[in-house]
Enzyme design. Structure first.
Site, PDB file in Angstrom:
ATOM      1  CG  HIS A 187      45.780  42.270  40.144  1.00  0.00           C
ATOM      2  ND1 HIS A 187      44.525  41.757  39.827  1.00  0.00           N
ATOM      3  CD2 HIS A 187      45.742  42.806  41.548  1.00  0.00           C
ATOM      4  CE1 HIS A 187      43.664  42.117  40.961  1.00  0.00           C
ATOM      5  NE2 HIS A 187      44.465  42.692  41.914  1.00  0.00           N
ATOM      6  CG  ASP A 212      45.343  39.257  37.369  1.00  0.00           C
ATOM      7  OD1 ASP A 212      45.567  38.576  38.714  1.00  0.00           O
ATOM      8  OD2 ASP A 212      44.720  40.261  37.367  1.00  0.00           O
ATOM      9  CG  ASP A 247      36.260  46.388  41.939  1.00  0.00           C
ATOM     10  OD1 ASP A 247      36.439  47.177  40.670  1.00  0.00           O
ATOM     11  OD2 ASP A 247      37.234  45.662  42.402  1.00  0.00           O
TER      12      ASP A 247
HETATM   13  C1  XUL Z   1      40.082  41.828  46.639  1.00  0.00           C
HETATM   14  C2  XUL Z   1      39.644  42.806  45.349  1.00  0.00           C
HETATM   15  C3  XUL Z   1      40.915  43.014  44.468  1.00  0.00           C
HETATM   16  C4  XUL Z   1      40.932  44.268  43.913  1.00  0.00           C
HETATM   17  C5  XUL Z   1      42.081  44.513  42.944  1.00  0.00           C
HETATM   18  O1  XUL Z   1      38.878  41.714  47.474  1.00  0.00           O
HETATM   19  O2  XUL Z   1      38.414  43.309  45.417  1.00  0.00           O
HETATM   20  O3  XUL Z   1      40.473  42.116  43.352  1.00  0.00           O
HETATM   21  O4  XUL Z   1      39.565  45.058  43.061  1.00  0.00           O
HETATM   22  O5  XUL Z   1      43.380  44.491  43.691  1.00  0.00           O
HETATM   23 CO    CO Z   2      37.716  44.660  43.988  1.00  0.00          CO
END
Ligand code: XUL
Ligand code: CO
Length: 433
Positions: A99, A102, A294
């Site tokens: 981000h 960050d 993720d």
């Molecule tokens: C929050 C989350 C974030 C996103 C990116 O739960 O997963 O870190 O992956 O903004």
């Molecule tokens: Co995430």
């Protein structure tokens, strides 16, 4: 070189029998699985925020990590980048994700934020060139700063909408400049705390308009990567509009964007939504919007988003099975959106957390590939639906209620229930683990 990871060697594959903590047991990047090297299936990325920006707080306590780059200066941001790229190389992760907040010091204005981001993007570009590490995705943090407390796109104040739109533009520019393969939108505060002060109709329209602007800008700038939405049901807001894959699909359909936007699906978010990870992956595949993942895990007892490193291979095998059934990643990959526990203070903790996560993914992938290559599960699934492949089954889809009622009467149709054979299939899965 910094001395942050001093004494920690580059991690290499040594196989399942090694006794070395600093080695991969399953992740063997060039090993071919289903016709393609493991590294191209897995497409690992490290997350900048958890590994380098998170101070270790929880609701009852503040910072536990005490990193030398924890100060809001450009010099500190560059030190953080030096350490981050050292970690990427130790682990041999091909990608990272970040981000804006960050990686750059927080400025006093949009202009200052943009200038700081641009400076660090140039610094990243040099480091990416020197190391070969690539950007899986970039994103904007539109949830941490107090200006976003009531949302970004869905804020009641149009000035916050404008600030957010401008920030997204700069983050898309940064992503494009660094050759990023995707751009992610996670709307942590795009939701509400109480309906008493919320105009849901307006907020959904605002979110739809912002998304349309993002897609328009992507085409205008010639960005060839994917725009990804990351669903999450709640936390930080009580209710988040991008609740889960199916909800986001409905939203995309409403705004005519289902052909433009795909999903970044997170394990922990699926659990918070009351689903399994594989459910969300399968749903995205069926809807044609599977993009990226993720990778992490939530503690099933705590009920909140613990973002732990994944280690449950049997669960991960089922997830990778759905990823493989979706045809694998194109622009997507597996971003470790996972953080250390706040007591894990040492540099080696950060390395070993990733080593374990990468190994668990590799083991899950190998089991999933064996399941798919063996074909027994797919054969059982196909057999269960075989009636639909007969002429009668195919015709049924084109009939109406009247004609079906007539034929049920004429043929004295009286179906007997058939076993779903769940336990047999679960036993079968266990053989691959
Ligand atoms: C929050 C989350 C974030 C996103 C990116 O739960 O997963 O870190 O992956 O903004
Ligand atoms: Co995430």
């Amino acid at each position: 070189m910094t001395d942050f990871f001093k004494g920690i060697p580059a991690i290499k594959y040594e196989g399942p029998n090694t006794d070395n903590d600093y080695a991969f047991r399953h992740y063997n990047p060039d090993e071919v699985v289903m016709g393609k090297p493991m590294k191209d299936h897995l497409r690992f990325a490290a997350a900048y925020w958890h590994s380098f920006a998170w101070p270790g707080g929880d609701p009852f306590g503040g910072q536990t990590f005490d990193h030398p780059w924890f100060s809001d200066t450009m010099e500190a941001a560059k030190l953080k980048a030096d350490v981050a790229f050292e970690m990427f190389q130790i682990l041999n992760v091909p990608y990272f994700c970040f981000h804006d907040a960050d990686v750059r010091p927080e400025g006093n204005s949009f202009a200052e934020n943009t200038k700081n981001l641009e400076e660090i993007v140039d610094y990243f570009a040099q480091k990416m060139d020197a190391t070969g590490v690539k950007l899986l995705w970039g994103t904007a943090n539109l949830f941490s700063h107090r200006r976003f407390m009531s949302g970004a796109a869905t804020n009641p104040d149009p000035d916050v909408f404008a600030f957010s739109a401008a920030t997204i533009k700069t983050c898309m520019d940064a992503t494009m400049k660094l050759g990023g393969e995707n751009y992610v939108l996670w709307g942590g505060r795009e939701g509400y705390e109480t309906l008493l002060n919320t105009d849901m109709g307006r907020e959904r329209q605002q979110a739809g308009r912002m998304l349309q602007m993002v897609v328009d800008y992507k085409h205008k700038m010639g960005f060839e990567g994917a725009i990804l939405i990351e669903p999450k049901p709640q936390e930080p807001t009580k209710h988040q509009y991008d609740y889960d894959v199916a909800t986001v699909y409905g939203f995309l359909k409403e705004f005519g964007l289902e052909g433009e936007v795909k999903m970044n699906i997170e394990q922990g978010h699926a659990i918070l939504a009351g689903h399994s990870f594989e459910h969300e992956l399968a749903m995205a595949r069926e809807l044609g919007i599977f993009g990226s993942i993720d990778m992490n895990r939530n503690d099933y007892q705590s009920g909140w988003d613990t973002d732990q490193f994944p280690n449950n291979v049997p669960e991960m095998a089922l997830a990778y099975y759905e990823v493989l059934r979706a045809g694998g990643f194109t622009t997507g990959g597996a971003n470790f959106d996972a953080k250390l526990r706040r007591q894990s203070l040492d540099a080696e903790d950060l390395i070993l957390a990733h080593v374990g996560g990468m190994d668990a993914c590799a083991a899950g992938l190998k089991a999933a590939a064996a399941m798919l290559e063996d074909g027994k599960l797919e054969a059982a699934r196909n057999a269960r639906y075989a009636g639909w492949d007969t002429d009668a089954g195919k015709t049924l889809m084109n009939c109406d209620l009247d004609s079906i009622a007539e034929s049920v009467l004429a043929n004295k149709t009286n179906p007997e229930p058939i076993s779903g054979r769940q336990e047999r299939l679960e036993n079968l899965v266990s053989r691959y683990l």
